[in-house]
Design a protein around this motif. Structure first.
Motif, mmCIF file in Angstrom:
data_model
loop_
_atom_site.group_PDB
_atom_site.id
_atom_site.type_symbol
_atom_site.label_atom_id
_atom_site.label_comp_id
_atom_site.label_asym_id
_atom_site.label_seq_id
_atom_site.Cartn_x
_atom_site.Cartn_y
_atom_site.Cartn_z
ATOM 1 N N VAL A 88 8.233 24.284 -31.002
ATOM 2 C CA VAL A 88 7.209 25.185 -30.474
ATOM 3 C C VAL A 88 7.829 25.974 -29.325
ATOM 4 O O VAL A 88 8.285 25.398 -28.341
ATOM 5 N N ASP A 89 7.859 27.297 -29.486
ATOM 6 C CA ASP A 89 8.385 28.175 -28.442
ATOM 7 C C ASP A 89 7.199 28.778 -27.701
ATOM 8 O O ASP A 89 6.520 29.675 -28.207
ATOM 9 N N VAL A 90 6.936 28.269 -26.498
ATOM 10 C CA VAL A 90 5.764 28.680 -25.719
ATOM 11 C C VAL A 90 6.072 29.981 -24.978
ATOM 12 O O VAL A 90 7.042 30.059 -24.232
ATOM 13 N N VAL A 110 7.266 27.540 -34.471
ATOM 14 C CA VAL A 110 6.223 28.522 -34.248
ATOM 15 C C VAL A 110 6.381 29.123 -32.863
ATOM 16 O O VAL A 110 6.657 28.424 -31.895
ATOM 17 N N VAL A 111 6.253 30.429 -32.799
ATOM 18 C CA VAL A 111 6.159 31.148 -31.532
ATOM 19 C C VAL A 111 4.684 31.226 -31.158
ATOM 20 O O VAL A 111 3.862 31.675 -31.958
ATOM 21 N N VAL A 112 4.348 30.792 -29.947
ATOM 22 C CA VAL A 112 2.999 30.964 -29.420
ATOM 23 C C VAL A 112 3.081 32.026 -28.335
ATOM 24 O O VAL A 112 3.782 31.853 -27.338
ATOM 25 N N THR A 146 2.633 16.678 -31.927
ATOM 26 C CA THR A 146 3.117 17.251 -33.189
ATOM 27 C C THR A 146 4.496 17.881 -33.080
ATOM 28 O O THR A 146 5.158 18.081 -34.095
ATOM 29 N N ALA A 147 4.959 18.198 -31.872
ATOM 30 C CA ALA A 147 6.225 18.919 -31.692
ATOM 31 C C ALA A 147 7.367 17.968 -31.359
ATOM 32 O O ALA A 147 7.233 17.085 -30.509
ATOM 33 N N ASP A 148 8.493 18.159 -32.020
ATOM 34 C CA ASP A 148 9.706 17.421 -31.672
ATOM 35 C C ASP A 148 10.422 18.074 -30.501
ATOM 36 O O ASP A 148 11.115 17.400 -29.728
ATOM 37 N N LEU A 149 10.249 19.387 -30.375
ATOM 38 C CA LEU A 149 10.915 20.147 -29.322
ATOM 39 C C LEU A 149 10.013 21.291 -28.888
ATOM 40 O O LEU A 149 9.433 21.984 -29.727
ATOM 41 N N VAL A 150 9.895 21.470 -27.578
ATOM 42 C CA VAL A 150 9.233 22.641 -27.010
ATOM 43 C C VAL A 150 10.266 23.406 -26.205
ATOM 44 O O VAL A 150 11.069 22.803 -25.479
ATOM 45 N N THR A 151 10.271 24.723 -26.329
ATOM 46 C CA THR A 151 11.161 25.551 -25.530
ATOM 47 C C THR A 151 10.328 26.547 -24.728
ATOM 48 O O THR A 151 9.310 27.061 -25.203
ATOM 49 N N THR A 152 10.764 26.803 -23.509
ATOM 50 C CA THR A 152 10.119 27.785 -22.644
ATOM 51 C C THR A 152 11.226 28.572 -21.969
ATOM 52 O O THR A 152 11.956 28.025 -21.130
ATOM 53 N N VAL A 153 11.378 29.840 -22.327
ATOM 54 C CA VAL A 153 12.458 30.676 -21.827
ATOM 55 C C VAL A 153 11.869 31.831 -21.030
ATOM 56 O O VAL A 153 11.207 32.710 -21.593
ATOM 57 N N PHE A 154 12.065 31.819 -19.710
ATOM 58 C CA PHE A 154 11.524 32.877 -18.847
ATOM 59 C C PHE A 154 10.028 33.067 -19.102
ATOM 60 O O PHE A 154 9.532 34.192 -19.138
ATOM 61 N N ALA A 155 9.295 31.994 -19.293
ATOM 62 C CA ALA A 155 7.891 32.091 -19.681
ATOM 63 C C ALA A 155 7.068 31.075 -18.897
ATOM 64 O O ALA A 155 7.612 30.137 -18.299
ATOM 65 N N PRO A 156 5.732 31.235 -18.897
ATOM 66 C CA PRO A 156 4.878 30.296 -18.160
ATOM 67 C C PRO A 156 5.006 28.870 -18.677
ATOM 68 O O PRO A 156 5.195 28.644 -19.868
ATOM 69 N N ARG A 157 4.877 27.921 -17.765
ATOM 70 C CA ARG A 157 4.950 26.505 -18.130
ATOM 71 C C ARG A 157 3.536 25.915 -18.113
ATOM 72 O O ARG A 157 2.992 25.587 -17.070
ATOM 73 N N ALA A 158 2.965 25.770 -19.280
ATOM 74 C CA ALA A 158 1.657 25.125 -19.406
ATOM 75 C C ALA A 158 1.904 23.625 -19.537
ATOM 76 O O ALA A 158 1.896 23.066 -20.637
ATOM 77 N N VAL A 159 2.143 22.975 -18.406
ATOM 78 C CA VAL A 159 2.685 21.611 -18.397
ATOM 79 C C VAL A 159 1.798 20.619 -19.142
ATOM 80 O O VAL A 159 2.271 19.854 -19.990
#
Length: 271
Positions: A88-90, A110-112, A146-159
């Motif tokens: 999941v790419d947040v 999935v890109v959110v 549900t996610a094995d990996l979440v990525t956040t690149v220069f984006a908000p962190r919805a912790v």
């Protein structure tokens, strides 16, 4: 459509949190909530007055800048830290970074993203990448654990939301700018600066996760004036810089400027 169908078991209705089924070009839940797929292949699951996200001009500038390979070392470093499975790419924008991860891991993802302009591009970023519209601050339209990996690149962190959708043991890779990121041109071009004590705030946000690794990447990159213009107009600085004034500032710079791309890559694990 195939990528969206593949990630469908991970999606949930943003209204009632029920599971979603795909019938033709419509997603729907048992409670009767329906969401039509756009002709470009993405689906908007945002509800309420969601954030508008980046404009068409900002997205076009970013797509051109990234396509030129200027942030390729960042994408490669992110892929190096990825784990196989569902990603999941947040706040994933055009899907550029998710595509790099999926190429490395062979998984699906999935890109959110809030921006409709970005979602149109994210839907075709990679054959195994789906694109879903949502305001990350209002919640991720994804099932728990549900996610094995979440990525956040220069984006908000919805912790809290990331913690909810990660599987136990799942990883989160967060990419943030170092103080010296783009330092050679931030002042001359009137760009938004890097927040002071950014690293401290990052570590405070991630206090509930287990630390795995943290590295710093610094890469010198020669940027021409047209690259610098796209760099300014593709991010938050676009909201603060007048284009005519930007052109005046660019004219005062050499035709090519050596610029530092500097980021911190922080990897944590859900306990």
């Amino acid at each position: 459509m195939n990528a969206l169908a593949a990630v469908l078991p991970a999606l949930r209705c943003p209204v009632c949190a029920g599971g979603l089924d795909l019938a033709g070009r419509t997603l729907g839940c048992a409670a009767g909530h329906r969401f039509d797929l756009a002709r470009q292949g993405y689906v908007n699951l945002a509800v309420g007055s969601a954030a508008a996200g980046d404009t068409l001009a900002m997205v076009a500038a970013r797509e051109g800048f990234l396509a030129a390979g200027h942030y390729a070392p960042v994408a490669a470093a992110l892929a190096d830290r990825a784990v196989p499975g569902f990603v999941v790419d947040v706040g994933g924008g055009t899907g550029h970074y998710l595509a790099a991860v999926l190429e490395r891991t062979g998984g699906s993802g999935v890109v959110v993203e809030a921006s409709t302009a970005a979602l149109k591009r994210a839907a075709r970023a990679h054959p195994r990448a789906a694109a879903v519209g949502a305001d990350v601050w209002r919640g991720l339209p994804l099932a728990d654990a549900t996610a094995d990996l979440v990525t956040t690149v220069f984006a908000p962190r919805a912790v809290a939301e990331v913690a909810r959708v990660l599987r136990p043991g799942g990883r989160w890779v967060v990419v943030t700018p170092l103080p010296e990121h783009l330092e050679e041109v931030r002042g001359p071009l009137g760009m938004v600066g890097v927040e002071e004590r950014k690293a401290e705030r990052l570590h405070a946000d991630l206090a509930g996760f287990e630390a795995v690794a943290e590295d710093e990447l610094r890469v010198p990159r020669p940027l021409r004036r047209e690259d610098l213009r796209a760099l300014v107009l593709m991010g938050p600085s676009a909201h603060h810089v007048d284009p005519a004034e930007l052109d005046r500032r660019l004219a005062g710079l050499p035709e090519e400027v050596p610029v530092t791309v500097g980021v911190r890559l922080t990897v944590v694990r859900r306990p």
